[in-house]
Design a protein around this motif. Structure first.
Motif, short mmCIF file in Angstrom:
data_model
loop_
_atom_site.label_atom_id
_atom_site.label_comp_id
_atom_site.label_asym_id
_atom_site.label_seq_id
_atom_site.Cartn_x
_atom_site.Cartn_y
_atom_site.Cartn_z
N TYR A 194 0.48 -0.29 -8.62
CA TYR A 194 0.90 0.49 -7.31
C TYR A 194 1.84 -0.25 -6.37
O TYR A 194 2.56 0.45 -5.92
N ARG A 252 0.83 -1.15 0.06
CA ARG A 252 0.05 -0.01 0.08
C ARG A 252 0.94 1.33 -0.12
O ARG A 252 1.97 1.46 0.63
N ILE A 253 0.24 2.22 -0.70
CA ILE A 253 1.15 3.50 -0.59
C ILE A 253 1.24 4.02 0.80
O ILE A 253 2.27 4.72 1.30
N SER A 254 0.28 3.78 1.65
CA SER A 254 0.66 4.03 3.19
C SER A 254 1.89 3.75 3.88
O SER A 254 2.32 3.98 4.87
N ILE A 306 -9.29 7.37 -4.04
CA ILE A 306 -7.46 7.15 -3.72
C ILE A 306 -7.75 6.12 -2.52
O ILE A 306 -6.56 5.36 -2.54
N ASN A 341 5.46 1.34 -5.53
CA ASN A 341 5.84 1.65 -4.18
C ASN A 341 7.23 0.95 -3.99
O ASN A 341 8.09 1.87 -3.44
N ILE A 399 -3.17 10.52 -8.18
CA ILE A 399 -4.02 10.99 -6.93
C ILE A 399 -4.84 12.24 -7.39
O ILE A 399 -5.97 12.37 -7.03
N ILE A 432 2.92 9.15 -8.78
CA ILE A 432 1.79 8.86 -7.65
C ILE A 432 1.04 9.87 -7.49
O ILE A 432 -0.20 9.92 -7.59
N PHE A 473 -5.55 2.91 -3.52
CA PHE A 473 -4.14 2.52 -2.94
C PHE A 473 -4.36 1.89 -1.62
O PHE A 473 -3.60 1.52 -0.59
N ASP A 474 -5.58 1.28 -1.42
CA ASP A 474 -5.90 0.39 -0.56
C ASP A 474 -5.76 0.88 0.72
O ASP A 474 -5.14 0.32 1.64
#
Lengths: 386, 164
Positions: B99, A35-37, B137, B103, B129, B125, B141-142
């Motif tokens: 993605y 995840r981007i997070s 979003i 990442n 967004i 990225i 991006f989960d």
């Protein structure tokens, strides 16, 4: 195990598992980062750097982790076009108050119409203690070519860490003594010159590293008679001089002395006089030299254009717009310089701009390899003159 | 890749976290400041052995991608950063990844100090967004919404202007 044997076995094992096959194995990739997070905060901050500030603020709603991340942004970029002019200042205040970053790098304000100059000065000076590398201020929109009247905020002159400076729609009023910009590499000014001839010179003399210069000048009400662009580090120079009215005024003398200049773009719609020196490295030149609606040309204009050509004769690529060719056509009886290194010529021609100048021009380019003739603009020109 | 020079430092060997080895041309490796630093250090010491640089944070999959990027960019001179062809290539290069891969690639670019690749990934990225709704979003991006309704309302209220 020594390196060479490890290398051998390692390479073998790698060959057994071709990359593409592994790449299709999405499961495996997902195990790594999904995840981007999961990006560390400083890298999310880097992603936010590339967003407009209002977009960055919007990410605060995504999740707990994201809630305060936007406050660490290192670039403020707000466009007044997205809001009413009254809103703009309160938004910017909100951002300036909430951002906790200690290292702002870029500050970009696209102000709405009729922004108050004292506000603008305050906003710009707010980040004055930071190491700002990039400052972009649009004080106005010039879509309708109304003349800008916002004097250059003096506080800009204290940002000595700038690498990129872009100011649109300011009068240039630069004080006698200003701090230097030791890192400044790129200047983009869309201005009117009101401050006597020395303003641009003074600014340029404070930039020992300057490589790119974009100068878009409005010549109406101009008080300057001479612009001196003598910058030894300059590699790219775009000059556009525009007159919005039709009032007669004196021609400017433009001196360009740039021994490292490679790319030179001139778009001059009012036949100013050029003196070019030391352009021995110039390799790519674009010339639009015209006066709108003028069909006959004074001798002085022709001489000036040919002198300009002589100064850029070492170029390898040259593009001439139809208006430039029109002046050339009327100068067939003059002596033209030779372009010994010219290999590519792009010529916009029309019946008015004169195809007659083509053969004479080709005689001046003994090593030409590529010739592109653009005859499309003819219909447009006929329309103008029709 | 035939070596014209006998100097062993014309190439280095990079080891991924899953113990695969990659032979990398020095010019390509120099696109990464981390690898460049290693090479410079070894050259200063006057070593003639093959340098093995272990990258404990980068898997073979991702390392292959980083090296593909470095190889392409090493072909262009420094001042060709604005080259249209290269920009087009960059865009096509990133476009093909999901993605998750993006990442990992971003992390690797950061770790290997390949600044232009890091900027490229982050810009990519950010661009994806930009025009999305908050819901989109989160979905793409989960990202799990772990706010209470009250918190969510507070944030919206606080930054009301950003949520129009």
């Amino acid at each position: 195990m020594d390196i060479s044997s490890e290398l051998e076995t390692g390479l073998k094992s790698h060959q057994k598992r071709p990359f593409l096959e592994e790449c299709r194995d999405k499961e495996k990739v997902h195990q790594l980062v999904d995840r981007i997070s999961d990006l560390p905060d400083h890298m999310i901050a880097h992603v936010l750097y590339f967003l407009e500030t209002n977009e960055a603020v919007r990410t605060s709603i995504l999740s707990l982790k994201w809630r305060y991340l936007w406050k660490g942004v290192t670039r403020i970029s707000l466009s007044g076009n997205n809001f009413g002019s009254g809103k703009f200042s309160s938004l910017l205040e909100h951002v300036l108050q909430n951002c906790t970053s200690t290292n702002f790098l870029a500050y970009e304000l696209n102000c709405p119409l009729a922004v108050d100059i004292s506000c603008l000065n305050t906003w710009i000076s707010r980040l004055h203690s930071h190491i700002i590398e990039k400052l972009i201020v649009h004080a106005n929109n010039i879509i309708n070519l109304t003349l800008p009247v916002t004097p250059l905020p003096q506080c800009i002159l204290f940002y000595s860490t700038l690498v990129t400076l872009k100011l649109h729609c300011f009068e240039i009023q630069i004080p006698e003594s200003i701090a230097s910009f030791p890192h400044l590499k790129s200047i983009d000014l869309q201005v009117i010159f009101l401050d006597g001839e020395a303003a641009v010179n003074r600014l340029l003399s404070c930039c020992p590293m300057l490589e790119n210069l974009n100068l878009f000048g409005f010549l109406d009400d101009v008080k300057v008679l001479k612009i001196d662009i003598s910058v030894s580090t300059l590699r790219k120079f775009d000059l556009r001089l525009i007159e919005t009215g039709t009032n007669y005024r004196k021609k400017l003398d433009i001196v360009i002395d740039a021994p490292n200049l490679e790319h030179f773009y001139i778009d001059d719609d009012s036949f100013n006089r050029y003196v070019v020196k030391n352009l021995s490295l110039v390799s790519n030149v674009f010339v639009n030299y015209e006066s709108f609606g003028l069909a006959t040309f004074k001798r002085a204009y022709k001489v000036c254009l040919l002198k300009l050509f002589k100064g850029i004769a070492t170029t390898r690529f040259l593009t001439l717009l139809w208006s430039t060719a029109a002046v050339l056509r009327s100068a067939l009886s003059y002596g033209w310089p030779t372009f010994p290194y010219l290999i590519k010529l792009v010529l916009h021609l029309s019946s008015i701009s004169g195809r007659t100048c083509l053969s004479k021009f080709l005689h001046c380019c003994p090593n030409l390899k590529v010739l592109i003739l653009d005859l499309v603009s003819e219909s447009i020109i006929t329309y103008f003159y029709g | 890749m035939a070596s014209s020079s006998s100097s062993s430092l014309s190439r280095v060997v990079v080891k991924s976290s899953d113990n695969n080895l990659f032979v990398v041309n020095k010019k390509v490796a120099s696109q990464s400041q981390l690898l460049k630093q290693c090479i410079d250090n070894m050259e200063e010491k006057g070593t003639n052995d093959v340098i093995l640089i272990p990258l404990s944070n980068v898997t073979s999959n991702i390392l292959t991608l980083v090296l593909e990027y470095c190889e392409k960019h090493a072909d262009f001179a420094d001042d060709d950063n604005n080259n249209q062809e290269l920009k087009q290539w960059d865009h096509e290069f990133l476009k093909k990844f999901d993605y998750a891969t993006l990442n990992s690639l971003t992390m690797a670019a950061d770790y290997m100090v390949t600044k232009s690749l890091l900027n490229l990934c982050c810009q990519f990225i950010a661009d994806s967004i930009k025009d999305l709704t908050v819901q989109q979003i989160r979905q793409i991006f989960d990202i799990k919404n772990d706010f209470t309704p009250q918190e969510e309302a507070d944030i919206k209220n606080e930054n009301a202007w950003a949520f129009r």
